[in-house]
Design an enzyme around this catalytic site. Sequence first.
Site, PDB file in Angstrom:
ATOM      1  N   GLY A  10      -1.906   8.518  10.431  1.00  0.00           N
ATOM      2  CA  GLY A  10      -0.787   9.401  10.783  1.00  0.00           C
ATOM      3  C   GLY A  10       0.439   8.643  11.293  1.00  0.00           C
ATOM      4  O   GLY A  10       1.449   9.242  11.647  1.00  0.00           O
ATOM      5  N   GLN A  37      -4.994  -0.357  -0.788  1.00  0.00           N
ATOM      6  CA  GLN A  37      -3.878  -1.134  -0.193  1.00  0.00           C
ATOM      7  C   GLN A  37      -2.955  -1.646  -1.310  1.00  0.00           C
ATOM      8  O   GLN A  37      -2.785  -0.953  -2.299  1.00  0.00           O
ATOM      9  CB  GLN A  37      -4.394  -2.282   0.672  1.00  0.00           C
ATOM     10  CG  GLN A  37      -5.085  -1.846   1.957  1.00  0.00           C
ATOM     11  CD  GLN A  37      -6.528  -1.449   1.769  1.00  0.00           C
ATOM     12  OE1 GLN A  37      -7.290  -2.163   1.165  1.00  0.00           O
ATOM     13  NE2 GLN A  37      -6.918  -0.308   2.294  1.00  0.00           N
ATOM     14  N   SER A  82       6.509   9.111 -11.972  1.00  0.00           N
ATOM     15  CA  SER A  82       5.982  10.250 -11.224  1.00  0.00           C
ATOM     16  C   SER A  82       7.135  10.832 -10.405  1.00  0.00           C
ATOM     17  O   SER A  82       7.830  10.112  -9.692  1.00  0.00           O
ATOM     18  CB  SER A  82       4.849   9.769 -10.318  1.00  0.00           C
ATOM     19  OG  SER A  82       4.646  10.693  -9.286  1.00  0.00           O
ATOM     20  N   ARG A 142       5.537   5.500   8.552  1.00  0.00           N
ATOM     21  CA  ARG A 142       5.677   4.270   7.764  1.00  0.00           C
ATOM     22  C   ARG A 142       7.086   3.729   7.902  1.00  0.00           C
ATOM     23  O   ARG A 142       8.042   4.501   7.992  1.00  0.00           O
ATOM     24  CB  ARG A 142       5.394   4.560   6.284  1.00  0.00           C
ATOM     25  CG  ARG A 142       3.959   4.975   6.043  1.00  0.00           C
ATOM     26  CD  ARG A 142       3.691   5.275   4.576  1.00  0.00           C
ATOM     27  NE  ARG A 142       2.343   5.796   4.404  1.00  0.00           N
ATOM     28  CZ  ARG A 142       1.985   6.753   3.567  1.00  0.00           C
ATOM     29  NH1 ARG A 142       2.889   7.308   2.774  1.00  0.00           N
ATOM     30  NH2 ARG A 142       0.751   7.169   3.498  1.00  0.00           N
ATOM     31  N   HIS A 179      -6.215   8.012   0.339  1.00  0.00           N
ATOM     32  CA  HIS A 179      -5.713   8.329  -0.993  1.00  0.00           C
ATOM     33  C   HIS A 179      -5.542   9.846  -1.150  1.00  0.00           C
ATOM     34  O   HIS A 179      -6.506  10.591  -1.052  1.00  0.00           O
ATOM     35  CB  HIS A 179      -6.674   7.777  -2.053  1.00  0.00           C
ATOM     36  CG  HIS A 179      -6.662   6.270  -2.113  1.00  0.00           C
ATOM     37  ND1 HIS A 179      -7.608   5.516  -2.752  1.00  0.00           N
ATOM     38  CD2 HIS A 179      -5.771   5.373  -1.615  1.00  0.00           C
ATOM     39  CE1 HIS A 179      -7.305   4.227  -2.650  1.00  0.00           C
ATOM     40  NE2 HIS A 179      -6.197   4.122  -1.949  1.00  0.00           N
ATOM     41  N   THR A 180      -4.293  10.260  -1.354  1.00  0.00           N
ATOM     42  CA  THR A 180      -3.999  11.698  -1.400  1.00  0.00           C
ATOM     43  C   THR A 180      -3.725  12.151  -2.831  1.00  0.00           C
ATOM     44  O   THR A 180      -2.919  11.560  -3.526  1.00  0.00           O
ATOM     45  CB  THR A 180      -2.742  11.994  -0.547  1.00  0.00           C
ATOM     46  OG1 THR A 180      -2.942  11.407   0.744  1.00  0.00           O
ATOM     47  CG2 THR A 180      -2.490  13.483  -0.400  1.00  0.00           C
ATOM     48  N   THR A 225      -5.846  -0.510  11.070  1.00  0.00           N
ATOM     49  CA  THR A 225      -6.179   0.916  11.091  1.00  0.00           C
ATOM     50  C   THR A 225      -7.342   1.190  12.055  1.00  0.00           C
ATOM     51  O   THR A 225      -7.745   2.328  12.222  1.00  0.00           O
ATOM     52  CB  THR A 225      -6.583   1.383   9.685  1.00  0.00           C
ATOM     53  OG1 THR A 225      -7.695   0.577   9.258  1.00  0.00           O
ATOM     54  CG2 THR A 225      -5.444   1.239   8.693  1.00  0.00           C
ATOM     55  N   GLY A 262       0.835  -1.200   0.000  1.00  0.00           N
ATOM     56  CA  GLY A 262       0.000   0.000   0.000  1.00  0.00           C
ATOM     57  C   GLY A 262       0.869   1.248   0.000  1.00  0.00           C
ATOM     58  O   GLY A 262       2.107   1.169   0.040  1.00  0.00           O
ATOM     59  N   THR A 322      -4.523  -7.145   5.115  1.00  0.00           N
ATOM     60  CA  THR A 322      -5.872  -6.610   5.302  1.00  0.00           C
ATOM     61  C   THR A 322      -6.855  -7.749   5.032  1.00  0.00           C
ATOM     62  O   THR A 322      -6.446  -8.873   4.713  1.00  0.00           O
ATOM     63  CB  THR A 322      -6.096  -5.364   4.420  1.00  0.00           C
ATOM     64  OG1 THR A 322      -7.313  -4.731   4.848  1.00  0.00           O
ATOM     65  CG2 THR A 322      -6.162  -5.699   2.932  1.00  0.00           C
TER      66      THR A 322
HETATM   67  P1  IMP Z   1      -6.802  -3.187   8.352  1.00  0.00           P
HETATM   68  O1  IMP Z   1      -6.947  -3.149   6.860  1.00  0.00           O
HETATM   69  O2  IMP Z   1      -7.216  -1.907   9.018  1.00  0.00           O
HETATM   70  O3  IMP Z   1      -7.417  -4.395   8.956  1.00  0.00           O
HETATM   71  O4  IMP Z   1      -5.219  -3.321   8.666  1.00  0.00           O
HETATM   72  C1  IMP Z   1      -4.468  -4.487   8.319  1.00  0.00           C
HETATM   73  C2  IMP Z   1      -3.069  -4.110   7.857  1.00  0.00           C
HETATM   74  O5  IMP Z   1      -3.146  -3.431   6.609  1.00  0.00           O
HETATM   75  C3  IMP Z   1      -2.324  -3.164   8.800  1.00  0.00           C
HETATM   76  O6  IMP Z   1      -0.939  -3.486   8.758  1.00  0.00           O
HETATM   77  C4  IMP Z   1      -2.553  -1.796   8.162  1.00  0.00           C
HETATM   78  O7  IMP Z   1      -1.537  -0.880   8.517  1.00  0.00           O
HETATM   79  C5  IMP Z   1      -2.504  -2.164   6.701  1.00  0.00           C
HETATM   80  N1  IMP Z   1      -3.262  -1.228   5.855  1.00  0.00           N
HETATM   81  C6  IMP Z   1      -4.601  -1.144   5.730  1.00  0.00           C
HETATM   82  N2  IMP Z   1      -4.938  -0.201   4.842  1.00  0.00           N
HETATM   83  C7  IMP Z   1      -3.793   0.314   4.374  1.00  0.00           C
HETATM   84  C8  IMP Z   1      -3.494   1.316   3.390  1.00  0.00           C
HETATM   85  O8  IMP Z   1      -4.364   1.911   2.759  1.00  0.00           O
HETATM   86  N3  IMP Z   1      -2.174   1.565   3.187  1.00  0.00           N
HETATM   87  C9  IMP Z   1      -1.190   0.889   3.833  1.00  0.00           C
HETATM   88  N4  IMP Z   1      -1.425  -0.051   4.746  1.00  0.00           N
HETATM   89  C10 IMP Z   1      -2.718  -0.340   5.019  1.00  0.00           C
END
Ligand code: IMP
Length: 421
Positions: free
Chosen positions: A301, A223, A410, A304, A41-42, A128, A12, A238
């Site tokens: 926030g 993701q 990019s 990473r 998404h930014t 999250t 992601g 996820t």
């Molecule tokens: P969940 O999707 O909230 O259940 O999180 C599960 C894992 O996916 C965790 O390690 C989150 O940090 C990661 N994760 C979920 N959504 C994103 C995203 O949009 N970007 C990066 N990591 C994500």
Amino acid sequence: MGCMVAIGTQWGDEGKAKMIDFFSKDSDIIVRYQGGANAGHTVVVDGVKHVFHLIPSGILRESKICLIGNGVVIDPEQLIEEIDLLESKGISLKGRLLISDAAHMILPLHKAFDEAMEEFRSNKIGTTKRGIGPAYSDKCLRVGIRVGDVFDEEYMRERLAFDIKLKNLYLEKVFGKPPFPMEKVLDIIDRFRERAGGMVANTSHYLHTAIGEGKKILLEGAQGFALDIDHGTYPFVTSSNPTIGGALLGTGLNCSDIDQVFGITKAYVTRVGEGPFPTEEKGEFGEFLRTKGGEFGATTGRPRRCGWFDIPLLRQASRINGLTNIALTKLDVLSGLKTVKVAASYRLDGKEIDYYPSAKLHRVEPVYEELPGWDEDISSCTTFDDLPIAARVYVRYLEERGGVKISLVSNGADRKNTFPL
Ligand code: IMP
């Protein structure tokens, strides 16, 4: 292009939203197909930053239709917040946003459950806390509430009462938390029906009709490949399928509808939350990338984790998704380094391997190759030939070793910082 899919090839945060905004100028319909408000998404347009969690970023382009597919889990409170925010910025959604009647809903009890479960686990995932896992598990348990259910009050109440009873048993008896009142959930559903009820549609039928009419469709993944519940670094994943299978299941399209699969790949690698990350750099270089690349979660926030580019990861993403092209993002962040390292393969149990061993990723050691770095700020480059020679060598190296054509680069956050190869 008839139908294109854009998929993140790492964990992601590859810069998908910016590229989706770029692709959406040539698309008629932009579709989000999985995940929920865990995504952040930014997009930066003329210096103004927009962050989306649910609504496809294509909404910023006037006259484009945006669709939230059946594979997405929808938090109604978040959706209403995004609709209100866009309208307050003068962006009209009238007839431009459609929501699948078969998408499942994330209710406050799912968020409470997600938080309580993370607290309770000894082996944390670092979710999250947006209720993603509990909502998808309700879908599999066949106790979830779908968007279309909210129009049949009696049916929905009966299903909801059962799900709340089940969740409250866990919340009270297992996690020692207060139970969830039904009235609070009903109030949120009422607001959703009022504010977004007119946007609900049979989106797979809509998409098939649009394809028949020759419309151009862009499918937007959230993701990334390595967070996929089947193909990622389980259990640190996820609860949905960001990979190509998820794009079909989450929209109702079939494989013959898809013409192009674009991998969105960052010029280095990051990850948020727990789990294996072979090329992670915890020291000075990690800090350099985090600061220079602004590597902090758009949803939570959280800082990473950062590291070098990983070829076996890209090759696996390519195999699983059938990537036809790559958009390489954030190349500008690597300016200022004497040398740039790339994991060309892994070493596992003393043997060099060039593939991604999903179940044993925590045990591999990266085998690095070192390439010359470059000092120049490349954010004003508008063609491949404008790049310093070392940056060109780096891009061509990734292309050759990754085995997928890099078609776009990019080199900055703004819409204008993108050029073809
Ligand atoms: P969940 O999707 O909230 O259940 O999180 C599960 C894992 O996916 C965790 O390690 C989150 O940090 C990661 N994760 C979920 N959504 C994103 C995203 O949009 N970007 C990066 N990591 C994500």
